[in-house]
Design a protein around this motif. Structure first.
Motif, PDB file in Angstrom:
ATOM      1  N   THR A 258       1.034  -1.550  -0.386  1.00 23.74           N
ATOM      2  CA  THR A 258      -0.134   0.567  -0.521  1.00 23.74           C
ATOM      3  C   THR A 258       1.151   1.119   0.289  1.00 23.74           C
ATOM      4  O   THR A 258       0.184   2.329  -0.294  1.00 23.74           O
ATOM      5  CB  THR A 258      -0.904  -0.120   1.722  1.00 23.74           C
ATOM      6  OG1 THR A 258       0.295   0.124   2.663  1.00 23.74           O
ATOM      7  CG2 THR A 258      -1.691  -0.916   1.586  1.00 23.74           C
ATOM      8  N   VAL A 259       2.160   0.876  -0.046  1.00 22.47           N
ATOM      9  CA  VAL A 259       2.976   2.334   0.178  1.00 22.47           C
ATOM     10  C   VAL A 259       3.850   1.833  -0.913  1.00 22.47           C
ATOM     11  O   VAL A 259       4.089   1.491  -1.914  1.00 22.47           O
ATOM     12  CB  VAL A 259       4.263   2.175   1.091  1.00 22.47           C
ATOM     13  CG1 VAL A 259       5.433   2.986   0.922  1.00 22.47           C
ATOM     14  CG2 VAL A 259       3.386   2.003   2.667  1.00 22.47           C
ATOM     15  N   VAL A 277       0.564   4.862   2.086  1.00 20.61           N
ATOM     16  CA  VAL A 277       1.494   6.445   2.802  1.00 20.61           C
ATOM     17  C   VAL A 277       1.784   6.404   0.148  1.00 20.61           C
ATOM     18  O   VAL A 277       2.379   6.011   0.285  1.00 20.61           O
ATOM     19  CB  VAL A 277       2.787   6.023   3.253  1.00 20.61           C
ATOM     20  CG1 VAL A 277       3.522   7.532   2.848  1.00 20.61           C
ATOM     21  CG2 VAL A 277       2.210   6.413   5.084  1.00 20.61           C
ATOM     22  N   VAL A 278       1.907   7.934   0.338  1.00 23.30           N
ATOM     23  CA  VAL A 278       2.144   7.802  -1.296  1.00 23.30           C
ATOM     24  C   VAL A 278       3.648   9.406  -1.222  1.00 23.30           C
ATOM     25  O   VAL A 278       3.540  10.361  -0.541  1.00 23.30           O
ATOM     26  CB  VAL A 278       0.855   8.624  -1.467  1.00 23.30           C
ATOM     27  CG1 VAL A 278       1.175   8.596  -3.011  1.00 23.30           C
ATOM     28  CG2 VAL A 278      -0.290   7.168  -2.026  1.00 23.30           C
ATOM     29  N   PHE A 279       4.749   8.549  -1.637  1.00 24.58           N
ATOM     30  CA  PHE A 279       5.789   9.979  -1.623  1.00 24.58           C
ATOM     31  C   PHE A 279       5.860  10.317  -3.515  1.00 24.58           C
ATOM     32  O   PHE A 279       5.842   9.064  -4.254  1.00 24.58           O
ATOM     33  CB  PHE A 279       7.041   8.521  -1.766  1.00 24.58           C
ATOM     34  CG  PHE A 279       6.811   7.718  -0.069  1.00 24.58           C
ATOM     35  CD1 PHE A 279       7.732   9.030   1.267  1.00 24.58           C
ATOM     36  CD2 PHE A 279       6.568   6.811  -0.014  1.00 24.58           C
ATOM     37  CE1 PHE A 279       7.478   8.937   2.128  1.00 24.58           C
ATOM     38  CE2 PHE A 279       6.714   6.213   1.649  1.00 24.58           C
ATOM     39  CZ  PHE A 279       7.371   7.275   2.321  1.00 24.58           C
ATOM     40  N   GLY A 280       5.244  11.332  -3.572  1.00 28.17           N
ATOM     41  CA  GLY A 280       6.103  11.733  -5.101  1.00 28.17           C
ATOM     42  C   GLY A 280       7.326  11.974  -4.974  1.00 28.17           C
ATOM     43  O   GLY A 280       7.819  11.871  -4.361  1.00 28.17           O
ATOM     44  N   ILE A 291       6.802   8.212   9.477  1.00 25.28           N
ATOM     45  CA  ILE A 291       5.415   8.382   8.671  1.00 25.28           C
ATOM     46  C   ILE A 291       4.056   6.999   8.925  1.00 25.28           C
ATOM     47  O   ILE A 291       3.929   6.466   8.287  1.00 25.28           O
ATOM     48  CB  ILE A 291       5.984   8.494   7.258  1.00 25.28           C
ATOM     49  CG1 ILE A 291       7.264   8.818   7.183  1.00 25.28           C
ATOM     50  CG2 ILE A 291       4.685   9.306   6.058  1.00 25.28           C
ATOM     51  CD1 ILE A 291       7.449  10.479   7.614  1.00 25.28           C
ATOM     52  N   ARG A 292       3.191   8.419   9.467  1.00 28.04           N
ATOM     53  CA  ARG A 292       2.033   7.564   9.660  1.00 28.04           C
ATOM     54  C   ARG A 292       1.088   7.830   8.752  1.00 28.04           C
ATOM     55  O   ARG A 292       1.345   8.186   7.821  1.00 28.04           O
ATOM     56  CB  ARG A 292       1.167   8.311  10.823  1.00 28.04           C
ATOM     57  CG  ARG A 292       2.554   8.417  11.624  1.00 28.04           C
ATOM     58  CD  ARG A 292       2.322   8.086  13.445  1.00 28.04           C
ATOM     59  NE  ARG A 292       0.821   6.964  13.449  1.00 28.04           N
ATOM     60  CZ  ARG A 292      -0.484   7.521  14.563  1.00 28.04           C
ATOM     61  NH1 ARG A 292      -0.795   8.457  15.209  1.00 28.04           N
ATOM     62  NH2 ARG A 292      -1.203   6.516  14.848  1.00 28.04           N
ATOM     63  N   ALA A 293      -0.018   7.034   8.499  1.00 25.18           N
ATOM     64  CA  ALA A 293      -1.301   6.398   7.378  1.00 25.18           C
ATOM     65  C   ALA A 293      -2.018   7.481   6.820  1.00 25.18           C
ATOM     66  O   ALA A 293      -1.903   8.451   6.729  1.00 25.18           O
ATOM     67  CB  ALA A 293      -2.072   5.659   8.102  1.00 25.18           C
ATOM     68  N   PHE A 294      -1.675   7.128   5.427  1.00 25.34           N
ATOM     69  CA  PHE A 294      -2.112   8.284   4.598  1.00 25.34           C
ATOM     70  C   PHE A 294      -1.733   8.992   4.307  1.00 25.34           C
ATOM     71  O   PHE A 294      -2.735  10.408   4.047  1.00 25.34           O
ATOM     72  CB  PHE A 294      -3.998   8.547   4.746  1.00 25.34           C
ATOM     73  CG  PHE A 294      -4.683   7.276   5.285  1.00 25.34           C
ATOM     74  CD1 PHE A 294      -5.542   6.270   3.182  1.00 25.34           C
ATOM     75  CD2 PHE A 294      -5.064   6.160   5.957  1.00 25.34           C
ATOM     76  CE1 PHE A 294      -6.274   5.503   3.764  1.00 25.34           C
ATOM     77  CE2 PHE A 294      -5.986   4.688   6.117  1.00 25.34           C
ATOM     78  CZ  PHE A 294      -6.484   4.836   5.093  1.00 25.34           C
ATOM     79  N   GLY A 309       2.065  12.705  10.542  1.00 25.69           N
ATOM     80  CA  GLY A 309       0.267  11.798  10.303  1.00 25.69           C
ATOM     81  C   GLY A 309       0.137  11.431  11.385  1.00 25.69           C
ATOM     82  O   GLY A 309       0.575  11.810  12.083  1.00 25.69           O
ATOM     83  N   PRO A 310      -1.114  10.779  11.114  1.00 27.43           N
ATOM     84  CA  PRO A 310      -2.112  10.273  10.115  1.00 27.43           C
ATOM     85  C   PRO A 310      -2.416  11.301   9.182  1.00 27.43           C
ATOM     86  O   PRO A 310      -2.678  12.672  10.022  1.00 27.43           O
ATOM     87  CB  PRO A 310      -3.135   9.644  10.023  1.00 27.43           C
ATOM     88  CG  PRO A 310      -2.653   9.930  11.650  1.00 27.43           C
ATOM     89  CD  PRO A 310      -1.708  10.704  12.297  1.00 27.43           C
ATOM     90  N   TYR A 311      -2.747  11.461   7.485  1.00 33.37           N
ATOM     91  CA  TYR A 311      -3.306  12.120   6.801  1.00 33.37           C
ATOM     92  C   TYR A 311      -2.126  13.145   6.671  1.00 33.37           C
ATOM     93  O   TYR A 311      -3.455  14.540   7.100  1.00 33.37           O
ATOM     94  CB  TYR A 311      -5.094  12.489   7.794  1.00 33.37           C
ATOM     95  CG  TYR A 311      -5.713  10.848   7.565  1.00 33.37           C
ATOM     96  CD1 TYR A 311      -6.241  10.867   6.335  1.00 33.37           C
ATOM     97  CD2 TYR A 311      -6.335  10.590   8.540  1.00 33.37           C
ATOM     98  CE1 TYR A 311      -7.332   9.459   6.324  1.00 33.37           C
ATOM     99  CE2 TYR A 311      -6.821   9.389   8.795  1.00 33.37           C
ATOM    100  CZ  TYR A 311      -7.538   8.734   7.146  1.00 33.37           C
ATOM    101  OH  TYR A 311      -7.891   7.621   7.409  1.00 33.37           O
TER     102      TYR A 311
END
Ligand code: UD1
Ligand code: CA
Length: 450
Positions: A258-259, A277-280, A291-294, A309-311
């Motif tokens: 999911t990462v 978690v999304v890394f650009g 680094i917490r969720a979402f 995070g989260p969020y």
């Protein structure tokens, strides 16, 4: 040995069904073309020449965004891979080192493989990168004689016997630049496709008594992208590999699948990455950060002991120093949070400096944009910004200063001062009860009359 790169990127990519030139479709946040350029960049090339055609302007912009020294030449008609390479002749005039031909739509060829080709080029005139294909399909076949590569035959031109060969051409070729252009001059187009095949240089070199050989790599490295389905496969392959490397390097990914990582994501040992978690592009996470969720991060740097995070959303230019905290529904853009600074809830901090151990209350906004220009907010060390403060930039809040909740702060605040900028509270004794009784009476009256 000196190297130069020739990256073929003129093809239309009809099967992508897209306005965007094929090589600009992104994988892990960067155009495919940039992946190929980055693999070649580790050889420290003297020249990097990109052969563009369809969408040349956009291809030029992307190539030079990654490497401003890259030269882009335009192949206006796509007459074949040899014709494409020939377009690089002027750009490489005077260069007599090894030219490496790469494809802009084959993003995963590794630097190690290219190094191996460079070594092989010391003992051979032409070096081709081959691979054992699980399903050889329409690839060109490598016709070997022991360790000598005799020629490459394209699928369309191959006999039944040649089609049975499973060692295929990846397209990557290394050859002395002067020799390469010389051999290309001799390439014709009398073949099943009517194209000038780069692959013909092998047979031509052999007929001149020169040496040709093949280096092989894993098929995964030669994955080419011709359709959206293959683009999705390439993305999945990249992500799987990048996650596995991080895990191997001592990063905890609680739900690796999911990462999502970018081509250049750097995460230190013992960092903990929660699910989703999304890394650009352009993110560095130091050892031990959490680094917490979402959360969504791009163009930022997170130091040791920091928690995100989260969020949370970290946008380009976000710089979190050690033990800084960014909580839920907080957006940080182009701003430094110095050591131990906290922005825990529902805030926007943009174009700002937040001093060490400052505490930013819930709902704080740096009003950084006046509709035309961006302005800077400075918040001193140990400052305490009350909840729902609007900081109208440009503004300077001194060290240790406080702002009252709900304040709209428009002028600078001295160190250690308390700034209040909101309507004073008015209190009317007993008024709440009176008001309630009035309203109830009114409701009862309307119900009786209906
Ligand atoms: C080519 C090889 C084949 C190999 C395969 C691997 C030749 C003749 N054949 O075939 O042996 O197994 O790649 O994928 O080289 N391009 C240009 N200008 C052109 C033609 C192509 O820039 O005029 C670029 C394309 O954009 C692409 C690359 O060169 O990035 C390869 O061209 P493509 O037409 O896909 O070659 P294949 O037929 O796949
Ligand atoms: Ca192809």
């Amino acid at each position: 040995m000196k190297t130069s790169l020739i990256i073929l990127a003129a093809g239309k990519g009809t099967r992508m069904n897209s306005e965007l030139p094929k090589v600009l479709h992104p994988i892990a946040g960067d155009p495919m073309l940039v992946h190929a350029m980055a693999a070649g960049a580790t050889l420290e090339p003297v020249h990097t020449v990109v052969v563009a055609g369809h969408g040349a302007e956009e291809v030029t912009a992307a190539a030079q965004d990654y490497d401003e020294t890259a030269t882009v030449v335009v192949q206006s008609e796509q007459l074949g891979t040899a014709h494409a390479v020939a377009q690089a002749r002027d750009a490489l005039s005077g260069f007599d080192g090894t030219a490496i031909v790469l494809y802009g739509d084959t993003p995963f060829v590794s630097s190690e493989t290219l190094e191996e080709m460079m070594s092989a080029a010391e003992g051979a005139d032409v070096v081709v990168l081959g691979f054992e294909a699980a399903d050889p399909e329409r690839y060109g076949r490598l016709v070997m004689d022991g360790t000598s590569l005799e020629r490459i035959v394209e699928f369309k031109d191959a006999s039944e016997e040649e089609r049975a060969i499973t060692l295929c051409n990846s397209g990557v070729i290394a050859c002395n630049a002067t020799l390469l252009f010389d051999l290309i001059d001799a390439v014709g187009n009398e073949n099943a496709s009517g194209e000038y095949y780069l692959t013909d240089i092998v047979g031509l070199a052999r007929s001149r008594g020169l040496k040709a050989t093949a280096v092989t790599c894993d098929e995964a490295e030669t994955l080419g992208v011709n359709s959206r389905a293959q683009l999705a496969e390439a993305e999945a392959a990249f992500q799987a590999r990048a996650r596995a490397i991080l895990i191997e390097d001592g990063v905890t990914l609680q739900a690796p699948e999911t990462v999502f990582l970018a081509r250049d994501t750097v995460i230190g040992r013992d960092a903990l990455i929660e699910p989703n978690v999304v890394f650009g592009a352009g993110v560095t996470i130091e050892s031990g950060a959490h680094i917490r969720a979402f959360s969504h991060l791009e163009g930022c740097h997170v130091s040791r002991g920091a928690v995100v995070g989260p969020y949370a959303r970290l946008r380009p230019g976000a710089e979190l120093e050690e033990n800084a905290k960014v909580g839920n529904f907080v957006e940080i853009k182009n701003a430094v949070l110095a050591e131990g600074a906290k922005v825990n809830h529902l805030s926007y901090i943009g174009d700002a400096f937040v001093g060490a151990h400052a505490n930013i209350g819930a709902g704080t906004i740096t009003c950084n944009y006046d509709g035309v220009m961006k302005h800077h907010t400075h918040i001193g060390a140990n400052a305490f910004i009350g909840s729902n403060t609007m900081l109208v930039a440009p503004i300077h809040i001194g060290d240790g200063a406080m702002t009252g909740s709900g304040s709209v702060i428009t002028s600078d605040v001295e160190p250690d001062a308390l700034a209040l900028a909101r309507a004073p509270q008015v209190e009317k004794p007993g008024m709440a009860r009176k008001l309630m009784e009035m309203l109830k009476a009114k409701k009862a009256k309307t119900q009786r009359s209906s």
